[in-house]
Design a protein around this motif. Structure first.
Motif, PDB file in Angstrom:
ATOM      1  N   LEU A  45       1.147  -1.110   0.249  1.00 53.92           N
ATOM      2  CA  LEU A  45      -0.251  -0.069   0.283  1.00 53.92           C
ATOM      3  C   LEU A  45       0.816   1.065  -0.117  1.00 53.92           C
ATOM      4  O   LEU A  45       1.676   0.695   0.430  1.00 53.92           O
ATOM      5  N   THR A  46       0.075   2.576  -0.336  1.00 54.46           N
ATOM      6  CA  THR A  46       1.205   3.631  -0.587  1.00 54.46           C
ATOM      7  C   THR A  46       1.743   3.912   1.135  1.00 54.46           C
ATOM      8  O   THR A  46       1.193   3.264   1.848  1.00 54.46           O
ATOM      9  N   LYS A  70     -12.191   7.260   8.481  1.00 49.74           N
ATOM     10  CA  LYS A  70     -12.736   7.662   7.312  1.00 49.74           C
ATOM     11  C   LYS A  70     -11.381   8.877   5.519  1.00 49.74           C
ATOM     12  O   LYS A  70     -11.888   8.295   4.698  1.00 49.74           O
ATOM     13  N   HIS A  71     -10.373   8.999   6.498  1.00 49.49           N
ATOM     14  CA  HIS A  71      -9.189   9.655   5.701  1.00 49.49           C
ATOM     15  C   HIS A  71      -9.010   8.170   4.913  1.00 49.49           C
ATOM     16  O   HIS A  71      -8.407   8.282   3.400  1.00 49.49           O
ATOM     17  N   LEU A  72      -8.749   7.352   5.794  1.00 43.31           N
ATOM     18  CA  LEU A  72      -7.913   6.205   5.008  1.00 43.31           C
ATOM     19  C   LEU A  72      -8.552   5.915   4.197  1.00 43.31           C
ATOM     20  O   LEU A  72      -9.000   4.765   3.105  1.00 43.31           O
ATOM     21  N   THR A  73     -10.171   5.238   4.567  1.00 42.56           N
ATOM     22  CA  THR A  73     -11.120   5.481   3.079  1.00 42.56           C
ATOM     23  C   THR A  73     -11.459   5.920   1.971  1.00 42.56           C
ATOM     24  O   THR A  73     -11.183   5.215   1.178  1.00 42.56           O
ATOM     25  N   SER A  77     -10.034   4.521  -1.013  1.00 42.74           N
ATOM     26  CA  SER A  77     -10.967   4.359  -1.930  1.00 42.74           C
ATOM     27  C   SER A  77     -10.581   4.565  -4.102  1.00 42.74           C
ATOM     28  O   SER A  77     -10.513   4.148  -5.098  1.00 42.74           O
ATOM     29  N   ARG A  78      -9.217   5.162  -3.820  1.00 45.35           N
ATOM     30  CA  ARG A  78      -8.557   5.656  -5.015  1.00 45.35           C
ATOM     31  C   ARG A  78      -7.348   4.622  -5.586  1.00 45.35           C
ATOM     32  O   ARG A  78      -6.850   4.974  -6.240  1.00 45.35           O
ATOM     33  N   GLU A  79      -7.579   2.655  -4.503  1.00 44.70           N
ATOM     34  CA  GLU A  79      -6.551   1.940  -4.479  1.00 44.70           C
ATOM     35  C   GLU A  79      -7.298   0.759  -5.533  1.00 44.70           C
ATOM     36  O   GLU A  79      -8.296   1.004  -5.315  1.00 44.70           O
ATOM     37  N   ASP A  80      -6.516   0.200  -5.929  1.00 33.64           N
ATOM     38  CA  ASP A  80      -7.120  -1.209  -6.205  1.00 33.64           C
ATOM     39  C   ASP A  80      -7.267  -1.951  -5.091  1.00 33.64           C
ATOM     40  O   ASP A  80      -7.069  -2.569  -4.698  1.00 33.64           O
ATOM     41  N   VAL A  81      -8.644  -1.849  -4.891  1.00 37.22           N
ATOM     42  CA  VAL A  81      -9.538  -2.267  -3.442  1.00 37.22           C
ATOM     43  C   VAL A  81      -9.451  -4.290  -3.381  1.00 37.22           C
ATOM     44  O   VAL A  81      -9.182  -5.037  -2.838  1.00 37.22           O
TER      45      VAL A  81
END
Length: 172
Positions: A45-46, A70-73, A77-81
């Protein structure tokens, strides 16, 4: 500009579906927090997400933690979940498999104590390298322990011997 459909109405995302997707990602974030540092590294992960997960692990449940989640979510959401879902799915399947093997060994131990030498002989036939004498002694002690109502020290020792022998067979 917004896209429009054939009737001239604006096409916009379905809010309910978006909320459901974010709820799923939030659940993934909660699972990621519970992973060990090594498991988190395997996901690649980043750095920002990794830092947030580490920070969230040490926080108690309050408003600051909710904001961080909320910030981590949002970041996740911008990553390949799908990669995260696959990893967690494989991890859960492995855990279920290990739990099943553990339960099978417990049942085998209990059968050995209840039924005696016939079950032990079956185990010895399947596991030819097992220390016969040590297993018989542990079984005798476990049976005596059960008959007298003492704490399960010998039963635990028998279980450990069975687990070690099963692990050796699976390792080869």
């Amino acid at each position: 500009m917004n896209e429009v459909d054939e009737n001239g109405f604006a096409i916009r995302p379905n809010k309910t579906r978006l909320k459901q997707e974010l709820a799923e990602i939030n659940a993934l974030v909660l699972q990621l927090i519970d992973l060990t540092g090594q498991e988190q590294l395997e996901l690649k992960l980043t750095a920002q997400i990794m830092s947030g997960l580490k920070q969230a692990r040490g926080m108690k449940a309050d408003n600051a933690r909710k904001r961080l989640l909320k910030h981590l979510t949002k970041l996740l959401s911008r990553e390949d979940v799908e990669l995260v879902k696959d990893y967690l799915g494989r991890r859960d399947a492995l855990q279920r498999q290990m739990n099943h093997a553990f339960q099978q060994l417990e049942k085998l131990r209990d059968r050995m104590i209840d039924e005696g030498d016939s079950v032990l002989q079956e185990f010895l036939n399947e596991h030819g390298t097992a220390d016969r004498q040590q297993l018989r002694q542990a079984l005798r002690n476990a049976r005596k322990e059960r008959e007298t109502g003492k704490p399960a020290g010998a039963g635990k020792k028998l279980f450990r011997l069975l687990r070690e022998e099963s692990a050796q067979v699976q390792g080869t």
